[in-house]
Design a protein around this motif. Sequence first.
Motif, PDB file in Angstrom:
ATOM      1  N   LEU A  10       0.837  -1.198   0.000  1.00 32.45           N
ATOM      2  CA  LEU A  10       0.000   0.000   0.000  1.00 32.45           C
ATOM      3  C   LEU A  10       0.873   1.250   0.000  1.00 32.45           C
ATOM      4  CD1 LEU A  10      -2.476  -0.959   2.905  1.00 32.45           C
ATOM      5  CD2 LEU A  10      -2.604  -1.626   0.499  1.00 32.45           C
ATOM      6  N   GLY A  11       0.320   2.346  -0.541  1.00 30.98           N
ATOM      7  CA  GLY A  11       1.052   3.602  -0.443  1.00 30.98           C
ATOM      8  C   GLY A  11       0.935   4.488  -1.657  1.00 30.98           C
ATOM      9  N   ASP A  12       2.043   5.212  -1.911  1.00 30.31           N
ATOM     10  CA  ASP A  12       2.098   6.199  -2.984  1.00 30.31           C
ATOM     11  C   ASP A  12       3.191   5.800  -3.981  1.00 30.31           C
ATOM     12  OD1 ASP A  12       4.452   6.842  -1.606  1.00 30.31           O
ATOM     13  OD2 ASP A  12       3.546   8.536  -0.572  1.00 30.31           O
ATOM     14  N   SER A  13       3.847   6.780  -4.603  1.00 19.63           N
ATOM     15  CA  SER A  13       4.852   6.490  -5.629  1.00 19.63           C
ATOM     16  C   SER A  13       6.004   5.652  -5.102  1.00 19.63           C
ATOM     17  CB  SER A  13       5.398   7.798  -6.200  1.00 19.63           C
ATOM     18  OG  SER A  13       5.958   8.604  -5.173  1.00 19.63           O
ATOM     19  N   PHE A  14       6.337   5.827  -3.828  1.00 18.19           N
ATOM     20  CA  PHE A  14       7.415   5.050  -3.214  1.00 18.19           C
ATOM     21  C   PHE A  14       7.171   3.558  -3.380  1.00 18.19           C
ATOM     22  CE2 PHE A  14       8.924   2.924   0.729  1.00 18.19           C
ATOM     23  CZ  PHE A  14      10.275   3.209   0.662  1.00 18.19           C
ATOM     24  N   THR A  15       5.937   3.127  -3.144  1.00 16.53           N
ATOM     25  CA  THR A  15       5.592   1.705  -3.215  1.00 16.53           C
ATOM     26  C   THR A  15       5.169   1.282  -4.611  1.00 16.53           C
ATOM     27  OG1 THR A  15       4.922   1.737  -0.889  1.00 16.53           O
ATOM     28  CG2 THR A  15       4.093  -0.078  -2.225  1.00 16.53           C
ATOM     29  N   GLU A  16       4.589   2.209  -5.381  1.00 15.99           N
ATOM     30  CA  GLU A  16       4.221   1.874  -6.759  1.00 15.99           C
ATOM     31  C   GLU A  16       5.460   1.528  -7.574  1.00 15.99           C
ATOM     32  OE1 GLU A  16       1.886   3.735 -10.667  1.00 15.99           O
ATOM     33  OE2 GLU A  16       2.257   4.996  -8.912  1.00 15.99           O
ATOM     34  N   GLY A  17       6.588   2.183  -7.261  1.00 12.65           N
ATOM     35  CA  GLY A  17       7.837   1.868  -7.950  1.00 12.65           C
ATOM     36  C   GLY A  17       8.335   2.947  -8.872  1.00 12.65           C
ATOM     37  N   GLY A  19      10.444   5.592 -10.590  1.00 13.82           N
ATOM     38  CA  GLY A  19      11.900   5.693 -10.635  1.00 13.82           C
ATOM     39  C   GLY A  19      12.573   4.415 -11.078  1.00 13.82           C
ATOM     40  N   ASP A  20      11.810   3.314 -11.125  1.00 11.27           N
ATOM     41  CA  ASP A  20      12.348   2.006 -11.532  1.00 11.27           C
ATOM     42  C   ASP A  20      11.539   1.527 -12.733  1.00 11.27           C
ATOM     43  OD1 ASP A  20      13.818  -0.321 -11.573  1.00 11.27           O
ATOM     44  OD2 ASP A  20      12.848  -1.213  -9.819  1.00 11.27           O
ATOM     45  N   ASN A  27       1.741  -0.427 -15.290  1.00 11.53           N
ATOM     46  CA  ASN A  27       2.119   0.970 -15.037  1.00 11.53           C
ATOM     47  C   ASN A  27       3.551   1.276 -15.474  1.00 11.53           C
ATOM     48  OD1 ASN A  27      -0.402   0.976 -13.887  1.00 11.53           O
ATOM     49  ND2 ASN A  27       0.201   1.957 -11.976  1.00 11.53           N
ATOM     50  N   GLY A  28       4.209   0.317 -16.147  1.00 11.02           N
ATOM     51  CA  GLY A  28       5.570   0.543 -16.620  1.00 11.02           C
ATOM     52  C   GLY A  28       6.606   0.641 -15.530  1.00 11.02           C
ATOM     53  N   LEU A  29       6.316   0.034 -14.360  1.00  7.10           N
ATOM     54  CA  LEU A  29       7.197   0.165 -13.198  1.00  7.10           C
ATOM     55  C   LEU A  29       7.463  -1.183 -12.550  1.00  7.10           C
ATOM     56  CD1 LEU A  29       5.412   3.235 -11.534  1.00  7.10           C
ATOM     57  CD2 LEU A  29       7.528   3.301 -12.868  1.00  7.10           C
ATOM     58  N   ARG A  30       8.660  -1.323 -11.985  1.00 12.09           N
ATOM     59  CA  ARG A  30       8.997  -2.480 -11.155  1.00 12.09           C
ATOM     60  C   ARG A  30       8.969  -2.052  -9.695  1.00 12.09           C
ATOM     61  NH1 ARG A  30      14.488  -6.257 -11.366  1.00 12.09           N
ATOM     62  NH2 ARG A  30      13.616  -8.053 -10.248  1.00 12.09           N
ATOM     63  N   GLY A  31      10.085  -1.597  -9.142  1.00  9.50           N
ATOM     64  CA  GLY A  31      10.098  -1.082  -7.776  1.00  9.50           C
ATOM     65  C   GLY A  31      10.462  -2.113  -6.732  1.00  9.50           C
ATOM     66  N   TRP A  32      10.737  -1.621  -5.529  1.00  7.61           N
ATOM     67  CA  TRP A  32      11.196  -2.497  -4.442  1.00  7.61           C
ATOM     68  C   TRP A  32      10.134  -3.513  -4.041  1.00  7.61           C
ATOM     69  CZ3 TRP A  32       8.336  -2.797  -0.112  1.00  7.61           C
ATOM     70  CH2 TRP A  32       7.481  -1.733   0.183  1.00  7.61           C
ATOM     71  N   ALA A  33       8.844  -3.147  -4.055  1.00 13.71           N
ATOM     72  CA  ALA A  33       7.807  -4.082  -3.606  1.00 13.71           C
ATOM     73  C   ALA A  33       7.714  -5.276  -4.543  1.00 13.71           C
ATOM     74  CB  ALA A  33       6.461  -3.370  -3.488  1.00 13.71           C
ATOM     75  N   ASP A  34       7.826  -5.047  -5.857  1.00 14.48           N
ATOM     76  CA  ASP A  34       7.852  -6.165  -6.804  1.00 14.48           C
ATOM     77  C   ASP A  34       9.037  -7.076  -6.514  1.00 14.48           C
ATOM     78  OD1 ASP A  34       5.716  -4.849  -7.994  1.00 14.48           O
ATOM     79  OD2 ASP A  34       6.552  -4.958 -10.031  1.00 14.48           O
ATOM     80  N   TRP A 169      19.034   7.901  -6.400  1.00 13.72           N
ATOM     81  CA  TRP A 169      17.817   8.655  -6.695  1.00 13.72           C
ATOM     82  C   TRP A 169      17.636   8.830  -8.190  1.00 13.72           C
ATOM     83  CZ3 TRP A 169      14.673   9.352  -2.688  1.00 13.72           C
ATOM     84  CH2 TRP A 169      15.235   9.231  -1.407  1.00 13.72           C
ATOM     85  N   ASP A 170      16.388   8.918  -8.613  1.00 13.56           N
ATOM     86  CA  ASP A 170      16.060   9.178 -10.007  1.00 13.56           C
ATOM     87  C   ASP A 170      16.418  10.625 -10.348  1.00 13.56           C
ATOM     88  OD1 ASP A 170      15.120   8.430 -12.494  1.00 13.56           O
ATOM     89  OD2 ASP A 170      13.022   8.848 -12.030  1.00 13.56           O
ATOM     90  N   TRP A 171      16.262  11.000 -11.615  1.00 14.31           N
ATOM     91  CA  TRP A 171      16.633  12.332 -12.075  1.00 14.31           C
ATOM     92  C   TRP A 171      15.895  13.435 -11.317  1.00 14.31           C
ATOM     93  CZ3 TRP A 171      13.065  15.794 -13.953  1.00 14.31           C
ATOM     94  CH2 TRP A 171      11.796  15.272 -14.216  1.00 14.31           C
ATOM     95  N   ASP A 172      14.692  13.124 -10.790  1.00 17.82           N
ATOM     96  CA  ASP A 172      13.907  14.151 -10.099  1.00 17.82           C
ATOM     97  C   ASP A 172      14.335  14.368  -8.654  1.00 17.82           C
ATOM     98  OD1 ASP A 172      12.893  11.916  -8.790  1.00 17.82           O
ATOM     99  OD2 ASP A 172      10.895  12.066  -9.678  1.00 17.82           O
ATOM    100  N   ARG A 173      15.238  13.532  -8.134  1.00 14.83           N
ATOM    101  CA  ARG A 173      15.772  13.637  -6.772  1.00 14.83           C
ATOM    102  C   ARG A 173      14.697  13.434  -5.702  1.00 14.83           C
ATOM    103  NH1 ARG A 173      19.633  19.045  -7.553  1.00 14.83           N
ATOM    104  NH2 ARG A 173      20.580  18.374  -9.524  1.00 14.83           N
ATOM    105  N   LEU A 174      13.548  12.940  -6.114  1.00 16.70           N
ATOM    106  CA  LEU A 174      12.446  12.688  -5.177  1.00 16.70           C
ATOM    107  C   LEU A 174      12.136  11.205  -5.077  1.00 16.70           C
ATOM    108  CD1 LEU A 174      10.144  13.816  -3.400  1.00 16.70           C
ATOM    109  CD2 LEU A 174       8.757  14.014  -5.489  1.00 16.70           C
TER     110      LEU A 174
END
Length: 254
Positions: A10-17, A19-20, A27-34, A169-174
């Motif tokens: 659950l969560g926001d962009s951090f959990t959606e992934g 930057g990865d 959604n075109g994303l992997r991320g730590w949760a995956d 960090w990704d290019w956006d530094r966020l």
Amino acid sequence: MSEYRRYVALGDSFTEGVGDADASRPNGLRGWADRVAEQLDSRTTDFRYANLAVRGRLLDRIVSEQVDTAVGLAPDLVTIYAGGNDMMRPKFDVDALVSRYDDAIGALTATGATVVMFTAYDAGWSPVFGKLRGRNAVYNELVREVADRHGARIVDFWRFDEYDDLRMWDWDRLHMSPLGHRNMATRVLDALGAPHDIEPVHLDAPPQQTKSDERRENLVWAKDFLLPWIGRRVRGTSSGDGVAPKRPELAPIS
């Protein structure tokens, strides 16, 4: 170590992934949760995984849109990060925010699931996000109290010095880069006491930059990320408008 078979993130962009990027995934994303789900799946049978996180979500929407859904899925493992987007708003009542978060964590732990929470990162080095350091520190201490009260586990992002390197960090530094997401997956698995074979992230010393190079990069970042981000805050829009959860149901990894 418990053997987990029903994992809900659950969560926001951090959990959606964010930057990865991975075009082959929802959604075109992997991320730590995956990555966590993949490791758990490799060590058990009949594993199922759902990821309800949506970028840009404030805590109230995470609670209203995701928590009851997660409870209904009868998970045995839940990870949740919420509040990061709230803390970047000009007006912010940390006590009221964490009180709502406390109720949500109580509902999740009442299912009997192992619940994993996160503190916010210490971005004190950042000229922009570092201005939030004081409110982040207060939020983190209150989150630790919530975790203690409900028996949730904490992944203490605030204390992870490896993220002081911009390559995490990704290019956006966020949002975290692929390296940052990979490292976070190991941190979560370690908090669970779960074995894994993710290769550790080891970074050599960063290349030296001239002051001129730094100024040029900062100007590009401000133009391409900071100004559009501020514009969304002014308009009351979100990067998550029109975005659906990438894994809305518990389902096998593949």
